[in-house]
Enzyme design. Structure first.
Site, short mmCIF file in Angstrom:
data_model
loop_
_atom_site.label_atom_id
_atom_site.label_comp_id
_atom_site.label_asym_id
_atom_site.label_seq_id
_atom_site.Cartn_x
_atom_site.Cartn_y
_atom_site.Cartn_z
N MET A 206 0.84 -1.19 -0.36
CA MET A 206 0.18 -0.15 0.37
C MET A 206 1.39 1.12 -0.41
O MET A 206 1.73 1.16 0.79
CB MET A 206 -0.67 -0.03 1.43
N PRO A 207 0.60 2.20 -0.04
CA PRO A 207 -0.25 2.31 -1.43
C PRO A 207 -0.66 1.68 -2.93
O PRO A 207 0.07 0.89 -3.15
CB PRO A 207 0.17 3.93 -1.65
N LEU A 208 -1.51 1.77 -3.73
CA LEU A 208 -2.40 1.03 -4.53
C LEU A 208 -1.99 2.73 -5.87
O LEU A 208 -2.53 3.34 -5.42
CB LEU A 208 -3.60 1.12 -4.42
#
Length: 129
Positions: free
Chosen positions: A1-3
């Site tokens: 994460m992040p995407l």
């Protein structure tokens, strides 16, 4: 994460896309201090006729190498985001030949409750992460 989602024009080779993803991931790891295996990336290709990316009156020239990078993430500081913008264009320029003028970035911020990494669990909330 992040995407991280990438919107690009059709025509890039698999190796060009792999290079772009690797370059962006290095920028993410450096800028946000995330683990190396914290990698979530999606590429969407578009016909040139389906994309209009102008410059908001800033005089920025775009080419067919333009890439729109959408980052979905937990909150990040302004300093980290600014560092990411710079790291990203440096990585894409030096490793992929993508000009800084061809990189557009947008963030969508969400909270810990907005993530499940599998098994129907909210890992940030359960303490798994």
């Amino acid at each position: 994460m992040p995407l991280v989602r990438f919107d690009v024009l059709k025509g890039k080779s698999e190796s060009q896309i792999a290079s772009m993803l690797d370059a962006a991931h290095r920028a993410i790891v450096r800028s946000f201090d995330v683990p190396e295996r914290d990698r979530y990336q999606i590429v969407q290709e578009h016909e040139k006729s389906h994309v209009r990316l102008e410059d908001t009156g800033l005089g920025i020239q775009r080419t067919d190498d333009v890439v729109v990078v959408n980052v979905v993430s937990r909150p990040r500081s302004e300093e980290a985001k600014i560092r990411f913008y710079q790291d990203l264009v440096e990585e894409l320029s030096s490793n992929c030949g993508i000009a800084p003028s061809d990189v557009i970035v947008s963030f969508t911020i969400n909270s810990d409750a907005d993530w499940s990494f599998g098994h129907g669990r909210a890992q940030f909330l359960t303490g798994d992460l």
